[in-house]
Design an enzyme around this catalytic site. Sequence first.
Site, PDB file in Angstrom:
ATOM      1  N   GLU A 179      -3.615  -8.961  -0.356  1.00 27.84           N
ATOM      2  CA  GLU A 179      -4.196  -8.826   0.985  1.00 27.84           C
ATOM      3  C   GLU A 179      -5.708  -8.819   0.824  1.00 27.84           C
ATOM      4  OE1 GLU A 179      -2.201  -6.039   3.533  1.00 27.84           O
ATOM      5  OE2 GLU A 179      -4.098  -5.396   4.417  1.00 27.84           O
ATOM      6  N   GLU A 232       0.834  -1.213   0.000  1.00 24.73           N
ATOM      7  CA  GLU A 232       0.000   0.000   0.000  1.00 24.73           C
ATOM      8  C   GLU A 232       0.867   1.261   0.000  1.00 24.73           C
ATOM      9  OE1 GLU A 232      -2.968  -0.207   3.069  1.00 24.73           O
ATOM     10  OE2 GLU A 232      -3.923  -1.972   2.203  1.00 24.73           O
TER      11      GLU A 232
END
Length: 776
Positions: free
Chosen positions: A505, A426
């Site tokens: 994820e 991220e």
Amino acid sequence: MNRFLSAARRSAAIALVFGSFPVLAQRVTTPFDNDWHFLKSDAKGAEAPAFADAKWRTLNVPHDWSIEGPYDQANPTNRGGGYLPAGIGWYRKSFTLPATDAQRRVRIEFDGVMANSEVWINGVSLGQRPYGYSSFSYDLTKHLKFGKGQTNVLAVRADNSVQPASRYYTGAGIYRHVRLVSTAPAHFGEGGVYVTTPQAGADNATVQVKAGMLNQTAASSEYTLQTTIFDPSGKSVQTTETKQTVAAGKSADFSQSLAVKSPQRWSPDQPRLYQAVSKLLNGKTLLDEQTTPFGIREARFDAATGFSLNGVPMKIKGVCLHHDAGGLGAAVPLDGWRHRLELLKQAGVNGIRTAHNPVAPEFLDLCDQMGFLVMDETFDTWTAAKNNGEQGYNRFFTKWWEADTRSMVLRDRNHPSIVIYSVGNEIHDNLNNPEGFQKYKMQQDLIHQLDPTRPVTMALFRPGQSKVYENGFVETMDVVGQNYRENELVAAHQAKPERKVIGTENGHTLTAWLALRDNPFMAGQFLWAGFDYLGENDWPATTSDLGLFDRVGGWKPIAYQRQSWWSSTPVVHLVRKEGNAGAGPWVANWTPTDFDTYDDGKVEAYSNADEVELFLNGQSLGKKDKPANDAPRAWDVTFAKGTLRAVARNKGQEVATDELKTAGPPARIVLSTSRPKLGASWDDAAYLTARVVDADGVLCPNADNQLTFTMTGPALLAAVDNGNVASHEGYQTNQRKAYQGQCIAIVKAKSAGGAITVKASAPGLTDGTVTMETTK
């Protein structure tokens, strides 16, 4: 950095003569974990050999001083570090070396120091390493004293006082293993021996061996690399030799190719490991030796069919794991990881994402041995911080990314479990401009240089906002990885079917699972997370509760559900909604917190069987077939004390059952152990589970008794813990409250040769005891 045989033994040695000194020829690896002096504060001048440290605490590493507590909402680690303390810690160790080592090369190897470490030998600074997850080493040779009565002092300062430094718990101190490595002047270099299997067919395999050596003698000489391949049974199957002349002070690379017929290929179901024993010789004199475990296997990512191993398509059914283990903190013995990986295997998990940093090297050894597919990850941040005020690795990325990436890949690339690398999670750096493109590409290019056999990805964050599917960024990635928003990733592939895609994820939802199940091109998913982990929650909580398993390994309802989707073994599990009208959480018990008001029992069965029939006190409440979309089977049940039972059937034959019983008042403690035989090394540990049960042995899920653990024999109580994410109890004690009727004690053996007996007691309850045999 070369990690030799997990640094577990001191090798034999051969005498050479350089000048007037006899010199030991072979590599000598000495564990350097014991007898450090430690101070939990700063100490001016503590790097000096003569500094007085006699009053410091004596301990062995690995050691995480932050987990010793106490919890405090005012701790600057805040929600990221779980409100545990931060600061500065010093470690000092004195040692001597024989005179024969004076003509050798001596290095110190650290598997990880948290964080911002600086290392001195005899008062001389060897260097600094900001990233606490990196393995690193220093050459001590020119600063050492040799011979009888000559004492050397190694000093380490670890500083994580700048907080908040992470979004999750990091630990503090020398929390991984340390080794002293002594070699002949001619020896294997930094990359050690690198083994690949470019051909891994069922009938024939090719094993490629590359080894770098360094000639630090004063003369040019001819050297021989001799490699022998041993199969999983220990039988020698192939040997070859390669010779070349290496000039004084120069390095050289050897390359060999060996054929293996009818190979026993590595897979999650059959994790068979070969060994390459590589010897560096000068004439007939053995100078250096390295044993490299490896697996013969072919891993591929394909745009149309996803991931395949040895030519067979399979889904990577993975979880993300942080590096802490609850009450043990970041200093986790190997048995701690083994305990967790065994539970994940039972739940049907076959993959691990090392979120979001390099893990301890022995963790990857376990993944090799137990058959997990690993996404090996470098960083959580690049140059942009995640949260306001965070002062973590983003401060160091520009200067240190290359060294930290190189360290991880050179250390890890022989592990057959690793099938893909990730360079970020991220990432908040702008990926919508040339600078963002370059930051990714420079990392990917370095990894391809060091290990051309595996692809590289990263975990994209809200790609719709950063426009990475439109601006060409994802086309630079070997495999496109994305966190959550599974249908968006599916759409990205469908828009350009040449894209290889994987969920880096993912949540625990049915929708996320179906995105993997129903799309052959989806290589896999990594759930967030495998286990609850310290940090990333708001006070009074100290632990994130997003795991399949709680902090101590307790199964959650979502773990039972995941097992019904991912396991190949028939299973059935019952859960119910706590609270009337479905107001509470799902729980796996038939003992409501309030018997007087609870009557509306909403029950679900998680099963992969064709049919499930539900019974309450022997009376059938109906059968339900397996839905096409794998949804749970649900019943509305009027609560009655007694037994709720599920029977799962395939083609009319019973294949699995589950039973929940209403518990009576707490009566006694049942104590069990994960290891009836307990070794005496640092990495050996037994997980003892204490269960508060009623007179019939039924777990009392509402019991919160304070339990006390006492021991006899050569025992050390490493930690106590429970699954309560809001508990502020200490871990380094012998008492713990039961949570949902259970708590654990983690026990280690101080020595071998005697029995260890542990007793768990609480006022008003019959004690529970367990005895373990200690072994060498």
